[in-house]
Design an enzyme around this catalytic site. Structure first.
Site, PDB file in Angstrom:
ATOM      1  N   LYS A   1       0.853  -1.187   0.000  1.00 17.62           N
ATOM      2  CA  LYS A   1       0.000   0.000   0.000  1.00 17.62           C
ATOM      3  C   LYS A   1       0.887   1.234   0.000  1.00 17.62           C
ATOM      4  CE  LYS A   1      -4.439   0.966   0.255  1.00 17.62           C
ATOM      5  NZ  LYS A   1      -5.524   0.173  -0.353  1.00 17.62           N
TER       6      LYS A   1
ATOM      7  N   GLY B   1     -24.273   3.452   3.008  1.00 20.39           N
ATOM      8  CA  GLY B   1     -23.423   3.957   1.935  1.00 20.39           C
ATOM      9  C   GLY B   1     -23.954   3.562   0.575  1.00 20.39           C
TER      10      GLY B   1
ATOM     11  N   GLY C   1     -22.746   4.692  -2.452  1.00 18.94           N
ATOM     12  CA  GLY C   1     -21.765   5.182  -3.422  1.00 18.94           C
ATOM     13  C   GLY C   1     -21.594   4.181  -4.549  1.00 18.94           C
ATOM     14  N   ASN C   2     -20.382   4.087  -5.071  1.00 29.22           N
ATOM     15  CA  ASN C   2     -20.150   3.216  -6.237  1.00 29.22           C
ATOM     16  C   ASN C   2     -20.552   1.780  -5.968  1.00 29.22           C
ATOM     17  OD1 ASN C   2     -19.066   5.214  -7.929  1.00 29.22           O
ATOM     18  ND2 ASN C   2     -17.150   5.142  -6.773  1.00 29.22           N
ATOM     19  N   VAL C   3     -20.065   1.203  -4.877  1.00 33.09           N
ATOM     20  CA  VAL C   3     -20.377  -0.202  -4.592  1.00 33.09           C
ATOM     21  C   VAL C   3     -21.811  -0.331  -4.076  1.00 33.09           C
ATOM     22  CG1 VAL C   3     -19.760  -2.252  -3.271  1.00 33.09           C
ATOM     23  CG2 VAL C   3     -17.962  -0.698  -4.037  1.00 33.09           C
TER      24      VAL C   3
ATOM     25  N   TYR D   1     -24.488   1.369  -4.523  1.00 31.17           N
ATOM     26  CA  TYR D   1     -25.521   1.502  -5.549  1.00 31.17           C
ATOM     27  C   TYR D   1     -25.669   0.204  -6.358  1.00 31.17           C
ATOM     28  CZ  TYR D   1     -27.921   3.153  -9.724  1.00 31.17           C
ATOM     29  OH  TYR D   1     -28.803   3.296 -10.769  1.00 31.17           O
TER      30      TYR D   1
HETATM   31  P1  NAI Z   1     -17.757   5.679  -2.452  1.00 33.34           P
HETATM   32  O1  NAI Z   1     -16.972   6.797  -1.924  1.00 33.34           O
HETATM   33  O2  NAI Z   1     -18.237   5.698  -3.873  1.00 33.34           O
HETATM   34  O3  NAI Z   1     -19.069   5.458  -1.551  1.00 33.34           O
HETATM   35  C1  NAI Z   1     -19.073   5.544  -0.164  1.00 33.34           C
HETATM   36  C2  NAI Z   1     -20.398   6.205   0.216  1.00 33.34           C
HETATM   37  O4  NAI Z   1     -20.541   6.176   1.629  1.00 33.34           O
HETATM   38  C3  NAI Z   1     -20.493   7.670  -0.206  1.00 33.34           C
HETATM   39  O5  NAI Z   1     -21.693   7.863  -0.954  1.00 33.34           O
HETATM   40  C4  NAI Z   1     -20.487   8.425   1.107  1.00 33.34           C
HETATM   41  O6  NAI Z   1     -21.257   9.619   1.053  1.00 33.34           O
HETATM   42  C5  NAI Z   1     -21.092   7.408   2.029  1.00 33.34           C
HETATM   43  N1  NAI Z   1     -20.813   7.599   3.460  1.00 33.34           N
HETATM   44  C6  NAI Z   1     -19.688   8.062   4.053  1.00 33.34           C
HETATM   45  N2  NAI Z   1     -19.837   8.073   5.383  1.00 33.34           N
HETATM   46  C7  NAI Z   1     -21.070   7.591   5.649  1.00 33.34           C
HETATM   47  C8  NAI Z   1     -21.793   7.355   6.842  1.00 33.34           C
HETATM   48  N3  NAI Z   1     -21.276   7.614   8.050  1.00 33.34           N
HETATM   49  N4  NAI Z   1     -23.053   6.857   6.743  1.00 33.34           N
HETATM   50  C9  NAI Z   1     -23.594   6.601   5.530  1.00 33.34           C
HETATM   51  N5  NAI Z   1     -22.937   6.803   4.365  1.00 33.34           N
HETATM   52  C10 NAI Z   1     -21.699   7.293   4.428  1.00 33.34           C
HETATM   53  O7  NAI Z   1     -16.912   4.372  -2.171  1.00 33.34           O
HETATM   54  P2  NAI Z   1     -17.096   2.924  -2.811  1.00 33.34           P
HETATM   55  O8  NAI Z   1     -16.180   2.784  -3.954  1.00 33.34           O
HETATM   56  O9  NAI Z   1     -18.535   2.630  -3.013  1.00 33.34           O
HETATM   57  O10 NAI Z   1     -16.544   2.003  -1.631  1.00 33.34           O
HETATM   58  C11 NAI Z   1     -17.317   1.755  -0.469  1.00 33.34           C
HETATM   59  C12 NAI Z   1     -16.439   1.038   0.549  1.00 33.34           C
HETATM   60  O11 NAI Z   1     -16.011  -0.210   0.014  1.00 33.34           O
HETATM   61  C13 NAI Z   1     -15.168   1.809   0.922  1.00 33.34           C
HETATM   62  O12 NAI Z   1     -14.906   1.551   2.278  1.00 33.34           O
HETATM   63  C14 NAI Z   1     -14.106   1.154   0.058  1.00 33.34           C
HETATM   64  O13 NAI Z   1     -12.828   1.232   0.665  1.00 33.34           O
HETATM   65  C15 NAI Z   1     -14.596  -0.278   0.014  1.00 33.34           C
HETATM   66  N6  NAI Z   1     -14.157  -1.016  -1.167  1.00 33.34           N
HETATM   67  C16 NAI Z   1     -14.466  -0.538  -2.412  1.00 33.34           C
HETATM   68  C17 NAI Z   1     -14.079  -1.247  -3.537  1.00 33.34           C
HETATM   69  C18 NAI Z   1     -14.456  -0.784  -4.921  1.00 33.34           C
HETATM   70  O14 NAI Z   1     -14.370  -1.584  -5.867  1.00 33.34           O
HETATM   71  N7  NAI Z   1     -14.903   0.438  -5.090  1.00 33.34           N
HETATM   72  C19 NAI Z   1     -13.306  -2.502  -3.435  1.00 33.34           C
HETATM   73  C20 NAI Z   1     -13.109  -2.953  -2.060  1.00 33.34           C
HETATM   74  C21 NAI Z   1     -13.499  -2.203  -0.980  1.00 33.34           C
END
Ligand code: NAI
Length: 343
Positions: A80, A177, A179-181, A183
């Site tokens: 990392k 949450g 976000g990307n995942v 949704y």
């Molecule tokens: P993202 O940033 O697109 O989505 C995260 C969402 O969580 C955002 O919409 C944000 O506003 C929301 N959020 C933040 N704090 C919050 C809270 N206290 N309560 C409710 N919602 C809250 O991130 P993504 O890509 O969807 O990843 C989500 C998680 O999965 C992260 O922890 C990431 O490290 C992990 N992850 C993601 C991968 C990927 O392929 N994108 C792969 C492996 C792990």
């Protein structure tokens, strides 16, 4: 913290502290293990309260990558890079080209990609200085749908163990949450007939899932205490702790967020309360598996096959936990360590 104590206690091979003042570049690159292959793991750009906090993040996240890659059956170790966002960099190009020069020094022992705070555009700057980088816009594309699919398969495995069948129709999933995942996971769950309760600090993201998929939207502060069958944390890490665990009203936890347990002992705490926890790095491996497009030349079918198999890996973790009388989190670590020791 003594650096060598830290290396020893978590089993790291190497930590590099890197500096290029003209580029405003101050970074820690942690190589946890190259036993199974080159150490892969993303580059995080973050503002830290202290240097110790940045180091702890580098150590924990790189170790996490070793375990995730081992359990996902990938021929990679774990690493990392942490870029300390101290506001001194003149430009993204300067910052990430400096990073590329340092990554290049590892000669392929460390391969980077995007992570929290970094984007495919940043990785394009890294690429100008080194070939040891994935996660570019012209590469395998957005990993999130793959991550979501793997989490969905993990939830199915947990349902099988908890309720005797994969079936999610009629079950309620609380999703933290959107976000990307989150949704994409919501879509998979809705397609499977699950009812959704969702929350996001960005209310519009949750509302969108409400509009498109009929989810009930609750406030972000309420989601962890929501009554449901499954909790899917897809926002932040370290959400399962002494305060939140007693509030939980679910039977299963499975989600994408990394490092959901604040400390290892919280895995035991969940088990003691009868909550079945599917370890985060087991079920969220879809993203790293999709790196197989760029790094291993895998086809879409090959990636899909391996992401679907997260179901079997999750079942195996639960089996070991049951047989050994340990928490699933401890069982996942044990299986990963076993794979590492086989080499
Ligand atoms: P993202 O940033 O697109 O989505 C995260 C969402 O969580 C955002 O919409 C944000 O506003 C929301 N959020 C933040 N704090 C919050 C809270 N206290 N309560 C409710 N919602 C809250 O991130 P993504 O890509 O969807 O990843 C989500 C998680 O999965 C992260 O922890 C990431 O490290 C992990 N992850 C993601 C991968 C990927 O392929 N994108 C792969 C492996 C792990």
């Amino acid at each position: 913290m003594s650096i060598f104590d830290a290396l020893h206690s978590l089993g790291h091979e190497q930590i590099a502290f890197c500096r290029d003042d003209a580029a405003g570049y101050h970074a820690i690159i942690a190589i946890h293990s190259t036993r199974l292959g080159p150490a892969i793991g993303g580059t995080r750009l973050w503002r830290y309260d202290s240097e110790d906090a940045a180091l702890v993040d580098a150590l924990r996240l790189s170790r996490g990558m070793t375990y995730k890659n081992a359990l996902a059956g990938l021929p990679f170790g774990g690493g990392k890079a942490i870029l300390v966002d101290d506001g001194t960099s003149p430009s993204r190009e300067a910052l990430f080209r400096a990073h590329g020069r340092f990554v290049e020094r590892f000669g392929g022992a460390y391969v980077t990609a995007e992570d929290v705070g970094t984007s495919p555009a940043d990785m394009a700057f890294v690429r100008m200085e080194t070939s040891h980088v994935g996660g570019l816009a012209d590469g395998g594309g957005d990993p999130s749908p793959w991550t979501a699919r793997g989490v969905f398969r993990g939830i199915q495995a947990a349902a099988r163990v908890r309720w005797g069948a994969d079936e999610l129709a009629g079950r309620t999933v609380a999703l933290q949450g959107c976000g990307n995942v989150g949704y994409h996971l919501a879509k998979e769950l809705a397609r499977a007939g699950a009812a959704l309760v969702v929350a996001d600090v960005d209310r519009e993201r949750a509302e969108r899932v409400g509009r498109e998929l009929g989810a009930r939207v609750v406030a972000a502060e309420e989601i962890l205490a929501t009554q449901a069958d499954v909790l899917a944390p897809c926002a932040l890490g370290a959400i399962l702790d002494d305060v939140s665990i007693p509030l939980l009203r679910v039977e299963v936890i499975a989600g994408a967020a990394n490092n959901q347990l604040l400390e290892g002992r919280h895995g035991e705490m969940l088990a003691a309360r009868g909550v079945l926890y599917a370890p985060d790095y087991v079920v969220n491996a879809g993203g790293v598996l999709s790196g197989g497009f760029d790094l291993l030349g895998w086809t879409t079918d090959e990636v899909a096959r391996r992401v679907e198999a997260i179901y079997d890996t999750t079942l195996e973790v639960f089996d070991v936990a049951h047989a050994k009388g340990i928490s699933p989190a401890a069982a996942a670590d044990r299986l990963a360590e076993h794979r590492l020791a086989e080499r």
